[in-house]
Structures are given as C-alpha cells and as structure tokens.
Design a protein around this motif. Sequence first.
Motif, PDB file in Angstrom:
ATOM      1  N   ARG A 187       2.101   2.290   2.835  1.00 42.41           N
ATOM      2  CA  ARG A 187       1.470   2.896   4.010  1.00 42.41           C
ATOM      3  C   ARG A 187       2.481   3.057   5.135  1.00 42.41           C
ATOM      4  O   ARG A 187       3.291   2.172   5.380  1.00 42.41           O
ATOM      5  N   SER A 222      -8.067  -0.698   3.967  1.00 43.01           N
ATOM      6  CA  SER A 222      -8.694  -0.507   2.665  1.00 43.01           C
ATOM      7  C   SER A 222      -7.667  -0.836   1.578  1.00 43.01           C
ATOM      8  O   SER A 222      -6.473  -0.550   1.729  1.00 43.01           O
ATOM      9  N   HIS A 244      -5.720  12.013   3.117  1.00 38.31           N
ATOM     10  CA  HIS A 244      -6.379  10.758   2.860  1.00 38.31           C
ATOM     11  C   HIS A 244      -7.364  10.936   1.725  1.00 38.31           C
ATOM     12  O   HIS A 244      -7.766  12.048   1.438  1.00 38.31           O
ATOM     13  N   ASN A 270      -6.429   0.206  -1.165  1.00 43.91           N
ATOM     14  CA  ASN A 270      -6.000   1.267  -2.076  1.00 43.91           C
ATOM     15  C   ASN A 270      -4.540   1.585  -1.801  1.00 43.91           C
ATOM     16  O   ASN A 270      -4.020   1.275  -0.729  1.00 43.91           O
ATOM     17  N   LYS A 319       0.810  -1.223   0.000  1.00 41.63           N
ATOM     18  CA  LYS A 319       0.000   0.000   0.000  1.00 41.63           C
ATOM     19  C   LYS A 319       0.839   1.267   0.000  1.00 41.63           C
ATOM     20  O   LYS A 319       0.330   2.352  -0.236  1.00 41.63           O
ATOM     21  N   SER A 374     -10.554   5.252  -0.932  1.00 39.36           N
ATOM     22  CA  SER A 374     -10.752   3.820  -0.689  1.00 39.36           C
ATOM     23  C   SER A 374     -11.491   3.183  -1.860  1.00 39.36           C
ATOM     24  O   SER A 374     -12.326   3.817  -2.495  1.00 39.36           O
TER      25      SER A 374
HETATM   26 MG    MG Z   1      -7.844   3.328   4.465  1.00 32.39          MG
END
Ligand code: MG
Length: 351
Positions: free
Chosen positions: A60, A145, A239, A147, A58, A153
């Motif tokens: 992330r 999520s 986000h 994405n 991701k 998302s």
């Molecule tokens: Mg998310």
Amino acid sequence: MDTLICQLDEQNLNHQWIEKAGAILAGGGLVAFPTETVYGLGADALNDAAAARIYLAKGRPSDNPLIVHIAEVEALNEVASYVPANAYRLADAFWPGPLTMILNKSDQVPLSTTGGLDTVAVRMPSNPLALEIIKASGTYIAAPSANISGKPSPTSAKHVIDDLNGKVDMIIDGGAVTIGIESTIIDLTGSIPMILRPGMITREMLCLVLGEVAVDPAILAPESAGNIRPKAPGMKYKHYAPSGELILIEGDAAAVIKRINQLVREKEKEDFNVGVMATDETLAAYHCRNKISMGSRLDYKTIAHHLYDTLRRFDTLDVDYIFCESFHQKDGWQAIMNRLLKAAGYRVIKV
Ligand code: MG
Ligand code: TXA
C-alpha cells in the motif's frame, strides 16, 4: 514467514488464541481479524515500525493513512488532541459499529499511522472478536482492510488467506463478516461534519444526530473523478478492482438487460470470457455462462454483503469483462454505487 491461522467463533471466544493475537500485536507483529464491515490487517497503531509493516504486507502507498481501532470510548482522548461534542454524540449513537471519525491527532499517534497527516481516523468496531483482540493487545490497533492493495476488500477469511498468507503473523478466521463493505468515514475537523466515504451508516442517519452533514464533492460527482481530489487519501486510488474489466450499465431495467445481453453476445463472439453481475429480479433474463446475483434490488444490505465476494468470484472464473447493473444513489445504495464505480474505474454505459 509462517502464518498462524486459527478459527474462532464469536459465540465461543477461545481466549488462548485471543491472548496470542494480543501478544503478537503488542510485539509489533501483524494480525488479520474480522470486523463487522470487512477483515482488517492489524498492527500497533502507536508503533512506527509496526505500521510500516502493514504498508509492506499490503503493498500500500504509505501516504494512505490507517484507521485506528479502539475498544472503549475513553480511548478517544488518547488518540485525539481534542474531542468535539459531536464525536461523543456519534459514539453514543453508532459505536461500536461501522463508523469512522476523523479528528485532530494527539502526539501519541505517529505520522506513519496517519500517512503524514495531523488528523487521525478512529473507529470502535462491533465484532466481539475484534473488540477482544484490541483489548488483549493493550494498545490501539491500526487496521486497513486485509487485502492486497487494489484488490476487493476481504469479507471472509479465505479472501485474507488468498491475499496475505505468508506475509503476516496470524490470521483469525471468524467466518463471513456481516456487513461486507467498509465503514462510513466522517470528518469532524471542519466547521460542518463531512462524509468522506459513504457506508451503511448513511447521511440521513448522521443528520438525525448532527443536523447538518456535508458530503465530499468527490463522492457526489464521480464523473469528475480525477479533477476533484477526495479528502480521504485512500479514495483517490483505483480500488476494489477485479482482474477483468468491469463496466456498469445504467438506465431503465428492460433497456439495461437488453444492452447487457447484446454486449455479452458481442464479446463472446470475439472469444472473450464474459460475466454478468445481476440481481435476483433479473438473473434469469441474462444469457451468459457466468452470471451471479448479488441479491435483491429491494435490499441494499444483501447486495453490500455479497458485493466484494462476487467481484472475487469473477476473478476465479477468469473473466475478461464483467457487465453489471447499476443502482440509484439514495441512502445505503450510495455506498454500493461508490464501490462499484471505483471498481469499474468509472466506466458507465448509459442506455
Ligand atoms: Mg481498503
Ligand atoms: O470498515 C473499515 O473501515 C475497515 C475495517 C478493517 O475497519 N477498514 C478500512 O481501512 O476500510 P482502509 O485502510 O482500507 O481505509 C481507510 C480509509 C482510506 O480511504 C484512508 O484514506 C481514510 O480511511 N483515512 C484514514 N485516515 C484518514 C485521515 N486522517 N483523513 C482522511 N482520511 C483518512
């Protein structure tokens, strides 16, 4: 990596593919699958290395904790060190469904799943494919999520394929999700239950079960975002953002329409590609090439359902600016405004 993509129908579960997804997850792999809220990117929540692969796929930040998905209420005792009576009350009322509870974590759950926190987020989704996949894995499934971090998302398999094809082992295409925005998160570790992320299970609904329910001040006072640190680490990141600059216009309906049309004229004159996020009631009043209605202003469920898809459609239209009508913040609308404000980076024009 080659990503296996397969279509499954909630009504007609193909067990061969469910078994395959379960085996990939049990072996430490990544499987994206639909839930009723948004698509999730799943990995074994009890396996350090598997959780780490989620962050990598991701892009992330690894201090942003993952939600652990379970298929039976009994699993609460496995992932939490202590399960308060309120957790069982909420599970009774809202599970399976779009509610995530924060509890103190058990030793079984690694810190890589919880982003280093002593608490764990737990949810039992209602989508039958999601439940079958969790059961087939024989473990609990960490799933953010599905994405790329920072993108809206995913609410359809196409969104997941656009973001993650080639980066995950398997993508299960179960069609469009029903709800369209992420679960409500409620923290049960303090003396008063507190909503950390608003969703379609509203404060009013939670109050009916729990009595008193607080809301994280970082959600209620978005204009002070950046000053108050939200308690859900993920809520601090920019986000849900489309590529174009999103700006919300707030005020009396007629004044909002007038101002948006004026902004469209100005920006188009400067040769920018402009979009308008409108509603059924107002769409015809806008003079703009790229205008999309999210649904009726009387129905927050439809707007929630179309929100992320609309943001992604503006990405495909390659717009530089998106002007969007704003909504009030009562009941289900609070979740919609929370996502819109974040997507807009809190840019709001009041008219
Ligand atoms: Mg998310
Ligand atoms: O509807 C949903 O919840 C979807 C589907 C896939 O289930 N999942 C989802 O996950 O939205 P994600 O990772 O995109 O968002 C999880 C949010 C983040 O804001 C994270 O910071 C917060 O949950 N969170 C997770 N564990 C937490 C914890 N222990 N304490 C506070 N916040 C936590």
